[in-house]
Motif scaffolding. Sequence first.
Motif, PDB file in Angstrom:
ATOM      1  N   TYR A 146       0.868  -0.924  -0.001  1.00  0.00           N
ATOM      2  CA  TYR A 146       0.226   0.091  -0.382  1.00  0.00           C
ATOM      3  C   TYR A 146       0.807   1.054  -0.386  1.00  0.00           C
ATOM      4  CZ  TYR A 146      -3.359  -2.806   0.473  1.00  0.00           C
ATOM      5  OH  TYR A 146      -4.982  -3.475   0.644  1.00  0.00           O
ATOM      6  N   ALA A 147       2.064   1.315   0.313  1.00  0.00           N
ATOM      7  CA  ALA A 147       2.950   2.159   0.427  1.00  0.00           C
ATOM      8  C   ALA A 147       4.128   1.787   0.801  1.00  0.00           C
ATOM      9  CB  ALA A 147       2.408   3.582   1.717  1.00  0.00           C
ATOM     10  N   PRO A 148       5.423   1.150  -0.018  1.00  0.00           N
ATOM     11  CA  PRO A 148       6.440   1.619   0.238  1.00  0.00           C
ATOM     12  C   PRO A 148       7.041   2.381   0.911  1.00  0.00           C
ATOM     13  CG  PRO A 148       6.072   2.060  -1.813  1.00  0.00           C
ATOM     14  CD  PRO A 148       4.698   1.787  -1.787  1.00  0.00           C
ATOM     15  N   GLU A 149       7.671   1.836   1.617  1.00  0.00           N
ATOM     16  CA  GLU A 149       9.261   3.343   1.980  1.00  0.00           C
ATOM     17  C   GLU A 149       9.951   3.742   0.574  1.00  0.00           C
ATOM     18  OE1 GLU A 149      11.644   1.345   4.762  1.00  0.00           O
ATOM     19  OE2 GLU A 149      10.492   0.352   6.240  1.00  0.00           O
ATOM     20  N   LEU A 150       9.689   5.245   1.326  1.00  0.00           N
ATOM     21  CA  LEU A 150      10.757   6.012  -0.620  1.00  0.00           C
ATOM     22  C   LEU A 150      11.750   7.031   0.604  1.00  0.00           C
ATOM     23  CD1 LEU A 150       8.096   6.664  -1.456  1.00  0.00           C
ATOM     24  CD2 LEU A 150       8.813   5.285  -2.458  1.00  0.00           C
ATOM     25  N   PRO A 151      13.129   6.982   0.155  1.00  0.00           N
ATOM     26  CA  PRO A 151      14.021   7.726   0.773  1.00  0.00           C
ATOM     27  C   PRO A 151      13.599   9.100   0.630  1.00  0.00           C
ATOM     28  CG  PRO A 151      14.022   7.538  -1.852  1.00  0.00           C
ATOM     29  CD  PRO A 151      13.053   6.356  -1.417  1.00  0.00           C
ATOM     30  N   GLU A 152      12.684   9.898   0.212  1.00  0.00           N
ATOM     31  CA  GLU A 152      12.052  11.268   0.454  1.00  0.00           C
ATOM     32  C   GLU A 152      11.563  11.224   1.810  1.00  0.00           C
ATOM     33  OE1 GLU A 152       9.539   9.804  -2.956  1.00  0.00           O
ATOM     34  OE2 GLU A 152      11.197   9.643  -2.674  1.00  0.00           O
ATOM     35  N   HIS A 153      11.122   9.893   2.724  1.00  0.00           N
ATOM     36  CA  HIS A 153      10.117  10.295   3.511  1.00  0.00           C
ATOM     37  C   HIS A 153      10.936   9.165   5.097  1.00  0.00           C
ATOM     38  CE1 HIS A 153       6.404   9.990   0.637  1.00  0.00           C
ATOM     39  NE2 HIS A 153       6.544  11.741   0.786  1.00  0.00           N
ATOM     40  N   ALA A 154      12.160   8.865   4.700  1.00  0.00           N
ATOM     41  CA  ALA A 154      13.217   8.305   5.159  1.00  0.00           C
ATOM     42  C   ALA A 154      13.377   9.487   6.990  1.00  0.00           C
ATOM     43  CB  ALA A 154      14.682   8.086   5.458  1.00  0.00           C
ATOM     44  N   HIS A 155      13.197  10.331   6.984  1.00  0.00           N
ATOM     45  CA  HIS A 155      13.299  11.271   7.938  1.00  0.00           C
ATOM     46  C   HIS A 155      11.620  11.041   8.963  1.00  0.00           C
ATOM     47  CE1 HIS A 155      11.043  14.306   6.403  1.00  0.00           C
ATOM     48  NE2 HIS A 155      11.974  14.764   4.918  1.00  0.00           N
ATOM     49  N   GLU A 156      11.226  11.107   8.144  1.00  0.00           N
ATOM     50  CA  GLU A 156       9.368  11.087   9.147  1.00  0.00           C
ATOM     51  C   GLU A 156       9.269   9.149   9.689  1.00  0.00           C
ATOM     52  OE1 GLU A 156       7.797  13.900   5.389  1.00  0.00           O
ATOM     53  OE2 GLU A 156       6.200  12.423   6.324  1.00  0.00           O
ATOM     54  N   GLN A 157       8.481   9.758  10.442  1.00  0.00           N
ATOM     55  CA  GLN A 157       7.649   8.876  11.389  1.00  0.00           C
ATOM     56  C   GLN A 157       6.355   8.473  11.459  1.00  0.00           C
ATOM     57  OE1 GLN A 157       8.495   4.719  12.336  1.00  0.00           O
ATOM     58  NE2 GLN A 157       6.787   5.541  11.907  1.00  0.00           N
ATOM     59  N   LYS A 183       0.988   8.475   1.201  1.00  0.00           N
ATOM     60  CA  LYS A 183       1.822   6.789   0.915  1.00  0.00           C
ATOM     61  C   LYS A 183       3.063   7.372   1.402  1.00  0.00           C
ATOM     62  CE  LYS A 183      -0.427   6.310  -2.841  1.00  0.00           C
ATOM     63  NZ  LYS A 183      -0.964   4.863  -3.331  1.00  0.00           N
ATOM     64  N   ARG A 184       2.651   6.995   3.062  1.00  0.00           N
ATOM     65  CA  ARG A 184       3.535   6.209   3.788  1.00  0.00           C
ATOM     66  C   ARG A 184       3.541   5.021   4.786  1.00  0.00           C
ATOM     67  NH1 ARG A 184       3.256  12.778   2.379  1.00  0.00           N
ATOM     68  NH2 ARG A 184       5.099  13.585   3.286  1.00  0.00           N
ATOM     69  N   PRO A 185       5.114   4.512   5.375  1.00  0.00           N
ATOM     70  CA  PRO A 185       3.999   3.128   5.820  1.00  0.00           C
ATOM     71  C   PRO A 185       3.760   3.746   7.156  1.00  0.00           C
ATOM     72  CG  PRO A 185       6.400   3.262   4.849  1.00  0.00           C
ATOM     73  CD  PRO A 185       5.842   4.461   4.753  1.00  0.00           C
ATOM     74  N   ILE A 186       2.541   2.846   7.461  1.00  0.00           N
ATOM     75  CA  ILE A 186       2.239   3.486   9.164  1.00  0.00           C
ATOM     76  C   ILE A 186       2.552   2.885  10.084  1.00  0.00           C
ATOM     77  CG2 ILE A 186      -0.042   4.364  10.195  1.00  0.00           C
ATOM     78  CD1 ILE A 186       0.796   5.912   7.603  1.00  0.00           C
ATOM     79  N   LEU A 187       2.887   2.977  11.616  1.00  0.00           N
ATOM     80  CA  LEU A 187       2.977   2.271  12.595  1.00  0.00           C
ATOM     81  C   LEU A 187       2.442   2.128  13.127  1.00  0.00           C
ATOM     82  CD1 LEU A 187       4.902   0.651  14.308  1.00  0.00           C
ATOM     83  CD2 LEU A 187       5.655   2.663  16.056  1.00  0.00           C
ATOM     84  N   GLY A 188       1.444   1.180  13.580  1.00  0.00           N
ATOM     85  CA  GLY A 188       0.358   1.456  14.156  1.00  0.00           C
ATOM     86  C   GLY A 188       0.581   0.321  15.669  1.00  0.00           C
TER      87      GLY A 188
END
Length: 572
Positions: A146-157, A183-188
């Motif tokens: 659904y949303a693979p990890e992207l380098p431009e979002h590596a600084h976000e959690q 379009k970001r991985p989500i930790l639940g």
Amino acid sequence: MAQPPPPPTRPPTAKPTNDTRFFGSQIGGRSVINYGYTDMPWKLMAWDVYYFFRFFWAIPYILWPLSPADSAELSELSPTWGNVWAVAIHLVLCVVQLAGIAVLPALVVLPVWTAAVLIGLFFLVNKVLCALLNGKEVEYHSDPKYAPELPEHAHEQWIYINGVAAGAHWMQSNLNRLAVTFKRPILGIHNKTSGILFDVVECLIQRNWGYATKDVRVCYQIIKQKLYNPQYSKVVFILHSQGGIEGSLILDWLLQELPQDLLSKLEVYTFGNAANHFNNPHRHIRTQTLAKRNPLAACIDSIRLTHDHEPPRVPRLRQPQPRPSSSSSSSSSSPSDAEPPITNQTRNGKPNPPTTTTTSTIPPLSSSSTSPHPSQLSDRAIGHIEHYAHTTDFVALWGVLHFATSSPSSQFIPRFIGRVFARTSLRGGHQMVQHYLDGMFPLARDPATGELLRDRENGVPLGAEEEGNEFMESEVLVGGGGDGTGREGSGEQEDEDDGEEEVEVHGVSPVLERKGSLLSLSLKEGRKRREGVKVKVKELSRLWQYRNGRSPEETPPLLVRGADGVVRNATM
């Protein structure tokens, strides 16, 4: 007991509307609240029970409407096997729990050991049924497809806490829907269900006694670790329903312990928030005083618009003159005897040097042409807090819409901080996906067939709808007084000069004069300021700027790549 504030007006049932209202942080409205979460728990419980019956008419809207399920298999009430299984178990749990509560008084006639065995069996059956809904894990992750990890979002959690009655299946659906939308991985962090009735009891205990369950403690540790980790410059915290209660407890702990430059990395967004408080204090007493003195200025100081046109001309600002001291020596004057100095004011478009004072002052705003960090603009520890609510959602009425839209009866009543987008619509229910995300962040659909647009390889939805979003295109009033739209202070706004050339705005002149980057209201007439200005929701919603992998424009850059190649927050 003091006279309770009147509840929000019930929307008409015969002719529903699609209307959105915008509120600043605990605005001053017609209703007044005279209690807060720091009062005695039994008093808070009594008020909660009272308002439960006041808002009882909205109970059906927790599930209503049952359709449409616009996110297909990701919507909670779509006819999938996982959803049917979850609903069936919840129905059985409701019957078992209601029966157990009904026969409880009859146990007093039985021997103590017999009653204890029956009560033990009841809780055992309840636990087994709940185990069919809940997984063993506390941490969940959105599926990478659904949303693979992207380098431009590596600084976000991105972190999410679910609401009432969400088992593992609905938790996973919520995470995947959020991942598709942003379009970001989500930790639940899973707030496990104990059945709807017992979850409500847990809500009462959590928000009135301040009790932190296991998931609250786990989530606090995770957020704390992420904020300290120099890899992350941004932690986005999303909460739904009971998750809002748990999130408010976590924020309380973070505000007690973490340095404020770390807290500035945190952003919070809630849906159908059930909390009775949401803390985000000012860093200085001076800005708190200025916010109360000029609610409109405090409301608009960090609103970012996407307008391309020239902002209206900002009028010349008048500095409040300090009161004359009774003594010629500044060291002998009391801070309460004089008006606190205004730092970094402008006159004729040119900044003045900050005023030196013995009292606490704010660091001057950046002198560059770009805007400073939002937490510096608003002078609050956390830069962004937004609440999204339906005016027919029972949980929102019982929580955010009750506590955030009432005026505190005194400055010592705890406040509910954060912007509120309150929507009255045809799909104003409580479910995270089917009602909130499907209504406010709908997925992209084929304009010809109306079908969801899906990726050809893995069949997942492509993302959020960019155009034609009814909620985001709706207009709200910002800066109006009296009935609560967009006010930050808790008192009545003072009458000011209606002259065309000079309007007194305390402490925000550098903000209002930042050309093209912030909301610049034309304050040429006091009447104009009281009437406010209409803007679209998408021009106020920061969360909307994250759709489909986008990011808000941060100026100046909050990210700095060090010599070791690690991206760090510029405020650290």
